[in-house]
Design a protein around this motif. Sequence first.
Motif, PDB file in Angstrom:
ATOM      1  N   THR A  76       0.869  -1.123   0.063  1.00  0.00           N
ATOM      2  CA  THR A  76      -0.119  -0.016   0.115  1.00  0.00           C
ATOM      3  C   THR A  76       0.753   1.154   0.006  1.00  0.00           C
ATOM      4  OG1 THR A  76      -1.857  -1.228   1.000  1.00  0.00           O
ATOM      5  CG2 THR A  76      -1.949   1.134   1.350  1.00  0.00           C
ATOM      6  N   ALA A  84      -1.514   6.734   2.812  1.00  0.00           N
ATOM      7  CA  ALA A  84      -2.493   5.744   2.938  1.00  0.00           C
ATOM      8  C   ALA A  84      -2.079   4.588   3.854  1.00  0.00           C
ATOM      9  CB  ALA A  84      -2.309   5.002   1.448  1.00  0.00           C
ATOM     10  N   ARG A  87      -3.741   5.595   7.193  1.00  0.00           N
ATOM     11  CA  ARG A  87      -5.315   5.304   6.962  1.00  0.00           C
ATOM     12  C   ARG A  87      -5.455   3.763   7.201  1.00  0.00           C
ATOM     13  NH1 ARG A  87      -6.863   6.730   1.522  1.00  0.00           N
ATOM     14  NH2 ARG A  87      -8.831   6.002   2.209  1.00  0.00           N
ATOM     15  N   LEU A  88      -4.504   2.988   6.487  1.00  0.00           N
ATOM     16  CA  LEU A  88      -4.832   1.409   6.558  1.00  0.00           C
ATOM     17  C   LEU A  88      -4.481   1.177   8.063  1.00  0.00           C
ATOM     18  CD1 LEU A  88      -5.240  -1.312   5.146  1.00  0.00           C
ATOM     19  CD2 LEU A  88      -2.837  -1.266   4.839  1.00  0.00           C
ATOM     20  N   GLU A  90      -4.879   2.672  10.780  1.00  0.00           N
ATOM     21  CA  GLU A  90      -6.074   2.932  11.645  1.00  0.00           C
ATOM     22  C   GLU A  90      -7.316   1.994  11.316  1.00  0.00           C
ATOM     23  OE1 GLU A  90      -7.965   7.396  13.151  1.00  0.00           O
ATOM     24  OE2 GLU A  90      -7.356   7.168  11.185  1.00  0.00           O
ATOM     25  N   ALA A  91      -7.326   1.891  10.135  1.00  0.00           N
ATOM     26  CA  ALA A  91      -8.874   0.948   9.642  1.00  0.00           C
ATOM     27  C   ALA A  91      -8.395  -0.586  10.247  1.00  0.00           C
ATOM     28  CB  ALA A  91      -8.820   0.966   8.293  1.00  0.00           C
ATOM     29  N   VAL A 118     -11.402  -4.377   4.673  1.00  0.00           N
ATOM     30  CA  VAL A 118     -10.824  -3.058   4.972  1.00  0.00           C
ATOM     31  C   VAL A 118     -10.355  -2.143   3.870  1.00  0.00           C
ATOM     32  CG1 VAL A 118      -8.800  -2.145   6.333  1.00  0.00           C
ATOM     33  CG2 VAL A 118     -10.057  -4.289   7.248  1.00  0.00           C
ATOM     34  N   LEU A 119      -9.841  -2.702   3.003  1.00  0.00           N
ATOM     35  CA  LEU A 119      -9.308  -1.928   1.898  1.00  0.00           C
ATOM     36  C   LEU A 119     -10.483  -1.301   1.310  1.00  0.00           C
ATOM     37  CD1 LEU A 119      -6.793  -4.460   0.252  1.00  0.00           C
ATOM     38  CD2 LEU A 119      -6.337  -2.281   1.170  1.00  0.00           C
ATOM     39  N   LEU A 122     -11.803   1.690   3.061  1.00  0.00           N
ATOM     40  CA  LEU A 122     -11.029   2.845   2.585  1.00  0.00           C
ATOM     41  C   LEU A 122     -10.931   3.552   1.234  1.00  0.00           C
ATOM     42  CD1 LEU A 122      -7.780   1.680   4.637  1.00  0.00           C
ATOM     43  CD2 LEU A 122      -9.313   3.551   5.231  1.00  0.00           C
TER      44      LEU A 122
END
Length: 239
Positions: A76, A84, A87-88, A90-91, A118-119, A122
């Motif tokens: 990623t 990114a 964000r990843l 965190e998710a 998850v992806l 986002l």
Amino acid sequence: MSDADLRFWFDPVCPFAWMTSKWVRMVAAQREYAVEWRFISLRLLNAHVDYDSHFPPEYEAGHTSGLRLLRLAARTRAEHGPDAVARLYEALGGQVFETPNQPGDETRRGTREFAESVLAGLGLPTDLAAALDDGSWDAQIQAETDEALALTGKDVGTPILQFQPPEGVAFFGPVISRLPGEDEAVELWDHVLGLASFPGFAELKRSLRERPQLVGFGWRPDEGGVEEDWHGGSRRQKK
């Protein structure tokens, strides 16, 4: 020089890294810090360890899922940049630690189904999940793991923080089991930074820890934390 004010090495399945990351995000928002999220793998750190004799039974599956998710994070970052990855992580943490645990979650978190969900949430391409099975990313993850250990020494876990990189001091932790309030967050940060900034400071440690106040650990807001002895920082059965 790095553009980041702080480097944060994380494994996405480490509950203490997750709790510390939530606190760091609070501080970063108030102090306008730039955080660089880097990789450290508990599975690679323990590659020499016999999991069956050293850890609780769920640890090997959990750490292996963490390595698989770090492969996803590495791809990623390569294709979509460091923001990114922020964000990843965190998710992923929200899914792993902020929802009730179910039997088999340690393995499920390393699957394509989990990663693709998850992806998609986002807005990132779900085909990034192919990285889960791609061991070619492991060399990069190992290099960043080694980079962190070169800054702290080897008898550490996650998270690892480096202040004012690349030349600033780095430490394992701080390990916290509950999230401070907004005002407490900055006050705690200033205390930690004060300790870390003193050239002679080396360690402040106790193995007795409150179980992380996370939904994924069965915590409820009306409860206090249960104290446990995290021998070796990971509830190892033996060294």
